[in-house]
Design a protein around this motif. Structure first.
Motif, PDB file in Angstrom:
ATOM      1  N   ASN A 183      -7.214  -5.840  29.496  1.00  0.00           N
ATOM      2  CA  ASN A 183      -6.767  -7.234  29.636  1.00  0.00           C
ATOM      3  C   ASN A 183      -7.414  -8.138  28.591  1.00  0.00           C
ATOM      4  O   ASN A 183      -6.808  -9.095  28.101  1.00  0.00           O
ATOM      5  N   GLU A 184      -8.691  -7.846  28.269  1.00  0.00           N
ATOM      6  CA  GLU A 184      -9.420  -8.688  27.327  1.00  0.00           C
ATOM      7  C   GLU A 184      -9.360  -8.150  25.904  1.00  0.00           C
ATOM      8  O   GLU A 184      -9.919  -8.768  24.991  1.00  0.00           O
ATOM      9  N   ARG A 186     -10.941  -5.646  24.680  1.00  0.00           N
ATOM     10  CA  ARG A 186     -12.317  -5.383  24.261  1.00  0.00           C
ATOM     11  C   ARG A 186     -12.656  -3.920  24.498  1.00  0.00           C
ATOM     12  O   ARG A 186     -11.976  -3.232  25.260  1.00  0.00           O
ATOM     13  N   SER A 191     -17.081  -5.058  27.247  1.00  0.00           N
ATOM     14  CA  SER A 191     -16.723  -5.617  28.556  1.00  0.00           C
ATOM     15  C   SER A 191     -17.839  -5.392  29.575  1.00  0.00           C
ATOM     16  O   SER A 191     -18.143  -6.266  30.393  1.00  0.00           O
TER      17      SER A 191
END
Length: 209
Positions: A183-184, A186, A191
């Motif tokens: 989602n990020e 990363r 994360s």
């Protein structure tokens, strides 16, 4: 609810011992407790816990003595909880191969994720004990020999935090961490580090934030 694992808790301070025992039991662990080193070894031989949480400085046998026995004769991984973080103590912790070193003062909400991270790491690695444990607590730093060691420890800690906060299994927590990465956009390590840092910030007194 099934037990998350069996842990031996050893501290000669009865209040600390009761607090740890209650908190870990509430978090879903099967807890065996002892207030001295001799009883700790007898209970470890009888119950074969999967992990031991040991105070270092106790009358009679020290936590170091108990740890050496657990490592040599029972192959039980251990972590230390102590108010001392001097160079000599840290060197001995590393020499014995603790999975983690928790520096007092800590409350149970900080200790439970550390314990869950140790169980998570044990489940992913047959060797369990490591030569360079993460140090968690007041003015503490990770004492690892390479960036790879640090990242590995942080990822395990992040999994432990998610397990505790959301009552997840190890695999569910890892899946949630991986979803967070996607989602990020990363890496897993990035994360995990952000999650651990956010949790540490929340644990600080308001005056220090």
């Amino acid at each position: 609810m099934s037990s998350k694992g069996k842990i031996l808790v050893v501290d000669d301070d009865r209040l600390v011992l009761a607090t740890l025992t209650y908190g870990l039991a509430q978090a879903g662990f099967e807890v065996i407790d002892a207030d001295n080193g001799d009883d700790a070894i007898l209970l470890a031989r009888e119950h074969r816990p999967e992990l031991a949480l040991l105070d270092i400085r106790m009358e009679g046998m020290s936590g170091f003595d108990v740890a050496a026995y657990l490592r040599e004769y029972l192959q039980i991984p251990f972590m230390f909880l102590s108010a001392f973080a001097d160079d000599e103590t840290v060197a001995k912790v590393k020499e014995l191969g603790a999975v983690a070193y928790l520096v007092k003062p800590l409350d149970i909400h900080q200790i439970v994720p550390a314990v869950e991270a140790a169980f998570a790491k044990r489940g992913s690695s047959p060797t369990a004990s490591i030569a360079t444990p993460p140090m968690i607590g007041t003015a503490a730093a990770t004492i690892a020999t390479s960036p790879a060691d640090v990242l590995d420890q942080v990822s395990a800690m992040a999994v432990g935090i998610l397990m505790h906060r959301y009552s997840l299994s190890r695999l569910q927590a890892l899946s949630r961490l991986q979803a967070l990465c996607e989602n990020e956009s990363r890496s897993l390590d990035d994360s995990a580090r952000r999650l651990v840092e956010a949790t540490e910030l929340l644990a600080l007194p308001a005056s220090l934030k």
